[in-house]
Design a protein around this motif. Structure first.
Motif, PDB file in Angstrom:
ATOM      1  N   ASN A  50      38.138 -15.747  -0.669  1.00 38.05           N
ATOM      2  CA  ASN A  50      39.322 -14.892  -0.681  1.00 38.05           C
ATOM      3  C   ASN A  50      40.433 -15.539   0.122  1.00 38.05           C
ATOM      4  OD1 ASN A  50      37.974 -12.974  -2.162  1.00 38.05           O
ATOM      5  ND2 ASN A  50      37.596 -11.598  -0.445  1.00 38.05           N
ATOM      6  N   SER A  51      41.668 -15.383  -0.360  1.00 36.95           N
ATOM      7  CA  SER A  51      42.828 -15.911   0.353  1.00 36.95           C
ATOM      8  C   SER A  51      43.951 -14.872   0.355  1.00 36.95           C
ATOM      9  CB  SER A  51      43.328 -17.203  -0.295  1.00 36.95           C
ATOM     10  OG  SER A  51      44.519 -17.646   0.337  1.00 36.95           O
ATOM     11  N   GLU A  52      44.490 -14.597   1.542  1.00 36.60           N
ATOM     12  CA  GLU A  52      45.609 -13.667   1.649  1.00 36.60           C
ATOM     13  C   GLU A  52      46.943 -14.397   1.662  1.00 36.60           C
ATOM     14  OE1 GLU A  52      45.032 -11.003   4.910  1.00 36.60           O
ATOM     15  OE2 GLU A  52      43.070 -10.331   4.208  1.00 36.60           O
ATOM     16  N   THR A  53      46.921 -15.711   1.511  1.00 31.96           N
ATOM     17  CA  THR A  53      48.139 -16.505   1.456  1.00 31.96           C
ATOM     18  C   THR A  53      48.857 -16.275   0.133  1.00 31.96           C
ATOM     19  OG1 THR A  53      47.089 -18.209   2.818  1.00 31.96           O
ATOM     20  CG2 THR A  53      49.073 -18.848   1.622  1.00 31.96           C
ATOM     21  N   GLU A  54      50.187 -16.241   0.155  1.00 32.87           N
ATOM     22  CA  GLU A  54      50.957 -16.091  -1.074  1.00 32.87           C
ATOM     23  C   GLU A  54      50.751 -17.314  -1.961  1.00 32.87           C
ATOM     24  OE1 GLU A  54      52.908 -15.013  -4.156  1.00 32.87           O
ATOM     25  OE2 GLU A  54      52.670 -13.613  -2.470  1.00 32.87           O
ATOM     26  N   THR A  55      50.317 -17.084  -3.194  1.00 37.21           N
ATOM     27  CA  THR A  55      49.995 -18.191  -4.107  1.00 37.21           C
ATOM     28  C   THR A  55      50.909 -18.253  -5.324  1.00 37.21           C
ATOM     29  OG1 THR A  55      48.434 -16.828  -5.355  1.00 37.21           O
ATOM     30  CG2 THR A  55      47.552 -18.059  -3.460  1.00 37.21           C
ATOM     31  N   GLY A  56      51.596 -17.175  -5.634  1.00 33.88           N
ATOM     32  CA  GLY A  56      52.372 -17.121  -6.862  1.00 33.88           C
ATOM     33  C   GLY A  56      51.525 -16.857  -8.092  1.00 33.88           C
ATOM     34  N   ILE A  57      50.214 -16.658  -7.893  1.00 37.29           N
ATOM     35  CA  ILE A  57      49.301 -16.395  -9.012  1.00 37.29           C
ATOM     36  C   ILE A  57      49.335 -14.902  -9.324  1.00 37.29           C
ATOM     37  CG2 ILE A  57      46.914 -16.503  -9.814  1.00 37.29           C
ATOM     38  CD1 ILE A  57      46.541 -18.850  -7.806  1.00 37.29           C
ATOM     39  N   THR A  58      49.844 -14.573 -10.485  1.00 34.46           N
ATOM     40  CA  THR A  58      49.980 -13.168 -10.873  1.00 34.46           C
ATOM     41  C   THR A  58      49.132 -12.781 -12.074  1.00 34.46           C
ATOM     42  OG1 THR A  58      51.925 -13.754 -12.200  1.00 34.46           O
ATOM     43  CG2 THR A  58      52.318 -12.981  -9.936  1.00 34.46           C
ATOM     44  N   LEU A  59      48.491 -13.759 -12.716  1.00 29.16           N
ATOM     45  CA  LEU A  59      47.628 -13.489 -13.864  1.00 29.16           C
ATOM     46  C   LEU A  59      46.238 -14.074 -13.618  1.00 29.16           C
ATOM     47  CD1 LEU A  59      49.932 -14.262 -16.938  1.00 29.16           C
ATOM     48  CD2 LEU A  59      49.167 -12.020 -16.158  1.00 29.16           C
ATOM     49  N   PRO A  60      45.177 -13.348 -13.992  1.00 28.31           N
ATOM     50  CA  PRO A  60      43.835 -13.911 -13.902  1.00 28.31           C
ATOM     51  C   PRO A  60      43.744 -15.190 -14.723  1.00 28.31           C
ATOM     52  CG  PRO A  60      43.741 -11.583 -14.416  1.00 28.31           C
ATOM     53  CD  PRO A  60      45.168 -11.988 -14.564  1.00 28.31           C
ATOM     54  N   SER A  61      43.098 -16.207 -14.155  1.00 30.39           N
ATOM     55  CA  SER A  61      43.048 -17.515 -14.816  1.00 30.39           C
ATOM     56  C   SER A  61      41.698 -18.162 -14.580  1.00 30.39           C
ATOM     57  CB  SER A  61      44.144 -18.437 -14.262  1.00 30.39           C
ATOM     58  OG  SER A  61      45.413 -17.811 -14.314  1.00 30.39           O
ATOM     59  N   ILE A  62      41.143 -18.715 -15.619  1.00 25.31           N
ATOM     60  CA  ILE A  62      39.942 -19.538 -15.463  1.00 25.31           C
ATOM     61  C   ILE A  62      40.353 -20.996 -15.600  1.00 25.31           C
ATOM     62  CG2 ILE A  62      37.739 -20.188 -16.522  1.00 25.31           C
ATOM     63  CD1 ILE A  62      37.220 -17.290 -17.084  1.00 25.31           C
ATOM     64  N   LEU A  63      39.976 -21.793 -14.616  1.00 27.31           N
ATOM     65  CA  LEU A  63      40.267 -23.223 -14.608  1.00 27.31           C
ATOM     66  C   LEU A  63      39.147 -23.891 -15.393  1.00 27.31           C
ATOM     67  CD1 LEU A  63      41.198 -23.430 -10.806  1.00 27.31           C
ATOM     68  CD2 LEU A  63      42.536 -22.531 -12.740  1.00 27.31           C
TER      69      LEU A  63
ATOM     70  N   ASP B 163      35.063 -21.047   5.268  1.00 26.86           N
ATOM     71  CA  ASP B 163      33.986 -20.623   6.173  1.00 26.86           C
ATOM     72  C   ASP B 163      33.585 -19.168   5.931  1.00 26.86           C
ATOM     73  OD1 ASP B 163      33.901 -23.106   7.363  1.00 26.86           O
ATOM     74  OD2 ASP B 163      35.174 -22.550   9.063  1.00 26.86           O
ATOM     75  N   GLU B 164      34.510 -18.376   5.411  1.00 28.48           N
ATOM     76  CA  GLU B 164      34.244 -16.955   5.178  1.00 28.48           C
ATOM     77  C   GLU B 164      33.777 -16.677   3.745  1.00 28.48           C
ATOM     78  OE1 GLU B 164      37.952 -15.197   6.255  1.00 28.48           O
ATOM     79  OE2 GLU B 164      37.566 -15.365   8.425  1.00 28.48           O
ATOM     80  N   ALA B 165      33.456 -17.727   3.005  1.00 28.06           N
ATOM     81  CA  ALA B 165      32.982 -17.564   1.629  1.00 28.06           C
ATOM     82  C   ALA B 165      31.686 -16.753   1.597  1.00 28.06           C
ATOM     83  CB  ALA B 165      32.758 -18.930   0.988  1.00 28.06           C
TER      84      ALA B 165
ATOM     85  N   SER C 266      42.248 -22.770   2.981  1.00 26.89           N
ATOM     86  CA  SER C 266      42.062 -23.189   4.374  1.00 26.89           C
ATOM     87  C   SER C 266      40.589 -23.307   4.735  1.00 26.89           C
ATOM     88  CB  SER C 266      42.734 -22.189   5.320  1.00 26.89           C
ATOM     89  OG  SER C 266      42.006 -20.962   5.338  1.00 26.89           O
ATOM     90  N   GLU C 267      40.333 -23.991   5.843  1.00 27.29           N
ATOM     91  CA  GLU C 267      38.961 -24.133   6.344  1.00 27.29           C
ATOM     92  C   GLU C 267      38.375 -22.775   6.711  1.00 27.29           C
ATOM     93  OE1 GLU C 267      37.028 -26.815   6.355  1.00 27.29           O
ATOM     94  OE2 GLU C 267      38.684 -27.854   5.347  1.00 27.29           O
ATOM     95  N   GLN C 268      39.201 -21.900   7.289  1.00 26.00           N
ATOM     96  CA  GLN C 268      38.704 -20.575   7.659  1.00 26.00           C
ATOM     97  C   GLN C 268      38.309 -19.781   6.417  1.00 26.00           C
ATOM     98  OE1 GLN C 268      41.279 -18.209  10.164  1.00 26.00           O
ATOM     99  NE2 GLN C 268      40.162 -16.325   9.747  1.00 26.00           N
TER     100      GLN C 268
END
Length: 416
Positions: free
Chosen positions: A278-291, A347-349, A342-344
Motif C-alpha cells: 500500500n502507498s499513500e503517496t500521490e501517484t496520479g493513478i485513477t484507474l485500476p490497471s494490470i501491468l 517493509d509493511e507488505a 518506498s522502503e517503508q
C-alpha cells in the motif's frame, strides 16, 4: 424452515454465505481459526472482474511455470516438493492446462463474475453501505507489441462473450489518466469491471451480520465432526467447543484441504500466496490497471494506492518473501515513471493465501458423500470478485431452490 447453519471460514466467501443465509431466515454461526481481520479477503486487489475469463490453468502455463521456477521474482512460482497432495494437484493442473478446459471455464467464469459484480451493487444499495464501489473499468497495460497482441486476442474473446471492451493507444490511456507519467505501448480497456476497497466492505458486512444475529466465533480451529452415515451433526474445535449443525458450509479457502481429509473427500487444493503493497503517496493513478508483462495489479483505493501480485504455490504459510515484494515494487516504475515505492512501504507488505483448484474453477456445491455439507472454496485469484455470487448460490443450495447458475461446472466431485 429455519436451519442451524455453521459456516467454517470468515473470509469473503464465508461472510457472503452468512449474509444470504440470514436473509433467508436461517440461524448462522461463523467459525474462523483467525481473528477475521486479515488474509486474502483483506489484501486483494479489490477487483470485480468479468474480464478475467481465462482460468489460471490454460495452455502453456505449466511450461512457463517450470521456467519461472528458477527465478525468485517470477509472477508464478511453484515450489517443488515431495508431498502426495501437491504431486496429485500438479498432475491435475497440468492435465487442465488445455484449450478444452479454457472453453469450459470461460462461460462459467463470466456468468458468476457478472452475477457477483451486480450483487455488490445490490448489497450496497439495500443495506445503505458506504464502501468504495467504482465502476470505472480496468486497463490491461502493455509495454510490448507482443503483449498487446495477446491482450487483443483475449479482448476479442471477451467481446464474443458479450463483455464490453476495446483497445486503447498509449495516448488514449494517458488521456484517461492525465496526472500519471506512463511508459506503455497501449492497453486493453474493460468497461465491464468495477473495483472496491476490500477492508471497507468486510467491516460493514461484519457489523451488519452481527446486528442481524449472526454469531462469530473467532480464533477457533475446526478439527472434527460428529457424523452419522451421511450427515454431519456437530462441528468440533480444537479447544473443545461443539456446534450443532443442520447444515455445514466449508468456506475455509486455502485451508479446505485439511478438513477435506477429515471428511474423506478427495478434493485437490493448493494455497497460492499473493502479496500487496500500500502507498499513500500521490501517484496520479485513477484507474485500476494490470501491468501485463509483470502480472502486477494496481488499484486506486479509498485514500491509498494498492500494488498487488504474484502467485506463490509453496504450501500454507504466511512468510513474507522479500524478493517477491521487491519484484512488485520494481515493476511499477517501468510503467509509471513518476511512481517509486518506498522502503517503508515494502517493509509493511502483507500476504494472503488463495485456494487454487487444478482447473481454475471454484468448488461450489454438495459433495455426494455428505447430505448436509456444502463446499464453497477454491476461488483462486477471483475470491473477492465471486464472494456475493457464491454466497447466494450457497443459500439457494441449502434452501433447495433452483440455483441462479448451473452448478455442474463447479461440482466438488469433479475429477481432472
Amino acid at each position: 424452515m429455519s436451519k442451524k447453519c455453521v459456516i467454517i471460514g470468515g473470509g469473503i466467501i464465508g461472510l457472503s454465505s452468512a449474509y444470504y443465509l440470514q436473509k433467508a431466515g436461517h440461524e448462522v454461526t461463523v467459525v474462523d481459526q483467525g481473528s477475521m481481520d486479515s488474509g486474502a479477503s483483506y489484501v486483494n486487489a479489490g477487483y470485480l472482474t468479468p474480464s478475467h475469463i481465462i482460468p489460471l490453468a490454460a495452455p502453456g502455463v505449466m511450461q512457463q511455470g517450470i521456467k519461472w521456477m528458477f527465478s525468485s521474482k517470477s509472477p508464478l512460482y511453484i515450489k517443488p516438493r515431495l508431498n502426495a497432495d501437491f504431486l496429485k494437484w500438479t498432475m491435475a493442473f497440468n492435465n487442465s492446462c488445455s484449450e478444452k478446459n479454457v472453453s469450459k471455464a470461460i462461460p462459467a467464469i463470466r456468468d458468476i463474475n457478472l452475477l457477483s459484480r451486480d450483487l455488490y451493487s445490490d448489497i450496497r444499495a439495500e443495506e445503505h453501505f458506504n464502501f468504495q464501489l467504482k465502476k470505472d473499468g480496468l486497463l490491461m497495460m502493455c509495454k510490448t507489441e507482443h503483449m498487446l497482441e495477446e491482450e487483443a486476442h483475449v479482448l476479442a474473446l471477451a467481446n464474443k462473450e458479450g463483455l464490453p471492451a476495446r483497445m486503447l493507444s498509449a495516448e488514449e490511456v494517458q488521456q484517461k489518466m492525465p496526472k500519471a507519467d506512463l511508459d506503455i505501448k497501449g492497453a486493453a480497456f474493460y468497461e465491464c469491471d468495477h473495483h472496491t476497497t476490500p477492508g471497507e466492505f468486510m467491516e460493514e458486512l461484519k457489523t451488519l451480520l452481527q446486528a442481524k444475529g449472526v454469531q462469530f466465533v473467532k480464533n477457533e480451529k475446526v478439527t472434527d465432526f460428529d457424523t452419522s452415515s451421511v450427515t454431519l451433526s456437530n462441528v468440533k474445535t480444537a479447544s473443545g467447543k461443539t456446534f450443532v449443525a443442520d447444515e455445514v458450509i466449508l468456506a475455509t479457502g486455502a485451508w479446505a484441504g485439511e478438513l477435506n481429509k477429515k471428511l474423506g473427500l478427495k478434493i485437490l487444493m493448493q494455497a497460492g500466496k499473493g502479496y500487496r503493497i500500500n502507498s499513500e503517496t500521490e501517484t496520479g493513478i485513477t484507474l485500476p490497471s494490470i501491468l501485463c508483462e509483470a502480472k502486477v495489479a494496481v488499484t486506486p483505493m479509498n485514500g491509498f494506492t494498492r500494488f498487488a501480485g504474484t502467485m506463490e504455490i509453496a504450501g500454507i504459510n504466511h512468510n513474507i518473501n522479500k524478493a517477491r515484494v521487491e519484484a512488485i515494487a520494481e515493476a511499477v516504475p517501468r510503467y509509471f515513471n513518476n511512481v517509486v515505492i518506498s522502503e517503508q512501504e515494502k517493509d509493511e507488505a502483507q500476504c494472503g493465501l488463495r485456494p487454487v483448484t487444478p482447473d481454475g474453477l471454484p468448488y461450489i456445491g454438495r459433495p455426494s458423500k455428505w447430505k448436509n455439507l456444502t463446499i464453497a472454496a477454491g476461488h483462486a485469484m477471483m475470491g473477492w470478485s465471486l464472494g456475493p455470487g457464491t454466497g447466494l448460490l450457497v443459500s439457494e443450495i441449502i434452501d433447495g431452490k433452483k440455483p441462479s447458475l448451473d452448478l455442474g461446472v463447479y461440482n466438488p466431485d469433479r475429477r481432472f
